[in-house]
Write an enzyme that holds these catalytic residues in place. Structure first.
Site, PDB file in Angstrom:
ATOM      1  N   ASN A  13       0.897  -1.091  -0.112  1.00 30.36           N
ATOM      2  CA  ASN A  13       0.056   0.048  -0.103  1.00 30.36           C
ATOM      3  C   ASN A  13       0.954   1.337  -0.187  1.00 30.36           C
ATOM      4  O   ASN A  13       1.355   1.468   1.020  1.00 30.36           O
ATOM      5  CB  ASN A  13      -0.780   0.006   1.302  1.00 30.36           C
ATOM      6  CG  ASN A  13      -1.692   1.153   1.345  1.00 30.36           C
ATOM      7  OD1 ASN A  13      -1.884   1.963   0.470  1.00 30.36           O
ATOM      8  ND2 ASN A  13      -2.397   1.479   2.537  1.00 30.36           N
ATOM      9  N   LYS A  15      -0.003   4.191  -0.223  1.00 28.95           N
ATOM     10  CA  LYS A  15      -0.418   5.574   0.243  1.00 28.95           C
ATOM     11  C   LYS A  15      -0.204   6.567  -0.625  1.00 28.95           C
ATOM     12  O   LYS A  15      -0.246   6.391  -1.828  1.00 28.95           O
ATOM     13  CB  LYS A  15      -0.146   5.683   1.956  1.00 28.95           C
ATOM     14  CG  LYS A  15      -0.101   4.277   2.355  1.00 28.95           C
ATOM     15  CD  LYS A  15       0.133   4.524   4.018  1.00 28.95           C
ATOM     16  CE  LYS A  15       0.184   3.103   4.860  1.00 28.95           C
ATOM     17  NZ  LYS A  15       0.068   3.256   6.247  1.00 28.95           N
ATOM     18  N   HIS A 100      -9.424   1.599   5.148  1.00 26.33           N
ATOM     19  CA  HIS A 100      -8.137   1.806   5.732  1.00 26.33           C
ATOM     20  C   HIS A 100      -8.462   2.648   6.985  1.00 26.33           C
ATOM     21  O   HIS A 100      -9.100   3.519   6.660  1.00 26.33           O
ATOM     22  CB  HIS A 100      -7.211   2.062   4.913  1.00 26.33           C
ATOM     23  CG  HIS A 100      -5.809   2.137   5.387  1.00 26.33           C
ATOM     24  ND1 HIS A 100      -5.125   2.992   6.250  1.00 26.33           N
ATOM     25  CD2 HIS A 100      -4.784   1.213   5.435  1.00 26.33           C
ATOM     26  CE1 HIS A 100      -3.837   2.731   6.715  1.00 26.33           C
ATOM     27  NE2 HIS A 100      -3.588   1.641   5.983  1.00 26.33           N
ATOM     28  N   GLU A 102      -6.725   5.052   7.893  1.00 22.85           N
ATOM     29  CA  GLU A 102      -6.181   6.260   7.639  1.00 22.85           C
ATOM     30  C   GLU A 102      -7.381   7.148   6.857  1.00 22.85           C
ATOM     31  O   GLU A 102      -7.641   8.290   7.062  1.00 22.85           O
ATOM     32  CB  GLU A 102      -5.060   6.496   6.774  1.00 22.85           C
ATOM     33  CG  GLU A 102      -3.758   6.228   7.543  1.00 22.85           C
ATOM     34  CD  GLU A 102      -2.849   5.452   6.692  1.00 22.85           C
ATOM     35  OE1 GLU A 102      -2.673   5.549   5.761  1.00 22.85           O
ATOM     36  OE2 GLU A 102      -1.552   5.014   7.391  1.00 22.85           O
ATOM     37  N   GLU A 170      -5.285  -4.504  10.804  1.00 16.63           N
ATOM     38  CA  GLU A 170      -4.210  -3.645  10.987  1.00 16.63           C
ATOM     39  C   GLU A 170      -4.328  -2.798  12.417  1.00 16.63           C
ATOM     40  O   GLU A 170      -5.168  -1.711  12.439  1.00 16.63           O
ATOM     41  CB  GLU A 170      -4.228  -2.648   9.634  1.00 16.63           C
ATOM     42  CG  GLU A 170      -3.957  -3.165   8.485  1.00 16.63           C
ATOM     43  CD  GLU A 170      -3.436  -2.359   7.513  1.00 16.63           C
ATOM     44  OE1 GLU A 170      -2.480  -2.558   7.087  1.00 16.63           O
ATOM     45  OE2 GLU A 170      -3.905  -1.252   7.173  1.00 16.63           O
ATOM     46  N   GLY A 176       2.582   2.254  10.630  1.00 14.29           N
ATOM     47  CA  GLY A 176       3.906   3.222  10.396  1.00 14.29           C
ATOM     48  C   GLY A 176       4.583   3.847  11.752  1.00 14.29           C
ATOM     49  O   GLY A 176       5.319   4.728  11.824  1.00 14.29           O
ATOM     50  N   SER A 215       3.431  -1.846  10.277  1.00 15.33           N
ATOM     51  CA  SER A 215       4.866  -2.254  10.293  1.00 15.33           C
ATOM     52  C   SER A 215       5.624  -3.715  10.038  1.00 15.33           C
ATOM     53  O   SER A 215       6.432  -4.104  10.633  1.00 15.33           O
ATOM     54  CB  SER A 215       5.283  -1.807  11.765  1.00 15.33           C
ATOM     55  OG  SER A 215       5.146  -0.428  12.087  1.00 15.33           O
TER      56      SER A 215
END
Ligand code: PGA
Length: 253
Positions: A13, A15, A100, A102, A170, A176, A215
């Site tokens: 991904n 992003k 996701h 985010e 996730e 991250g 991660s």
């Protein structure tokens, strides 16, 4: 109930990263995959929408699959700036990430929106990669399994099967950050997701891939990918450079 081995999926991904020059990384992945020993894992890159068609073009006829990072729930219409699942398909992708964390955080996407986006993916003939995961606060409050089950119940449409859907677990606090849950915690959550899928979708739920994300890097990929009911990985930062991403792919083979 069938218990055929599940072919892992390693999905990158990107992003909101990658200008045209980044296609060189995807090209390097494409060109290396055939030498990695067959089709043991499915390998996918999900670039930003601006690179989707170009990446699909260069991946065409190769083992590299291409996915988008989001889609709208409608097939067309007055939704400035959005992209329909049909457009994602038309650009040459075979999958789309929905829900996701985010997007849930930045765009207020609720479970019911994620569900309609997953349905849109199915309507367009795409695989929906549906993301779920708890926040740090929810984990510390002991709510992880409750949150995950609630997100699954709200985000998954009824038509889920192994060909049209993938779940990506996730933990928000692991994305991250360089932090990952303990292997015991990953196994516990993946087992709970599998139990939910089988409870709701029967035998079909047995074959749906459950990815771990957050991660994942070359140094921890082999350990994570060997865990029960971990059927692949959704990789953010570790997917941006071909060398790292290929190291993660190798860990799945
Ligand atoms: P990360 O992101 O690998 O950079 O933690 C994973 C994701 O958000 O999909």
């Amino acid at each position: 109930m069938t218990n055929a081995p599940i072919r892992p999926l390693i999905a990158g991904n990107w992003k909101m990263n990658g200008l045209a020059a980044a296609l060189a990384e995807a090209t390097a992945v494409r060109d290396t995959l055939p030498s990695l020993g067959g089709n043991a894992a499915e390998v996918m890159i999900c670039p930003p929408a601006t690179l989707l068609a170009q990446l699909a073009g260069l991946a065409k006829g190769s083992p590299l699959a291409v996915g988008a990072q989001d889609c709208h729930w409608a097939a067309a219409g007055a939704h400035t700036g959005d992209i329909a699942a049909e457009m994602v398909k038309d650009a040459g992708a075979s999958a789309v990430i929905v829900g996701h964390s985010e997007r849930r955080a930045d765009h207020g996407e609720l479970d019911r929106i994620v569900r309609s986006k997953a349905s849109a993916a199915h309507r367009a003939g795409l695989t929906a990669i549906v993301c779920i995961g708890e926040t740090r606060g929810e984990r510390e409050a002991g709510l992880t399994l409750t949150v995950v089950r609630r997100q699954l119940a709200g985000s998954l449409p009824d038509a889920v099967d192994p060909t049209n859907s993938v779940i990506a677990y996730e933990p928000v606090w692991a994305i991250g950050t360089g932090l990952t849950p303990s292997t015991d915690d990953v196994v516990e959550v993946h087992a709970a997701i599998r139990a939910y899928l089988v409870e709701r979708f029967g035998a079909a739920g047995q074959g749906v891939r459950i990815l771990y994300g957050g991660s994942v890097k070359p140094a921890n990929a082999r350990e994570l990918l060997a865990l029960t009911d971990v059927n692949g990985a959704l990789v953010g930062g570790g997917s941006l450079r071909a060398e790292d991403f290929l190291a993660i792919v190798r860990a799945a083979l």
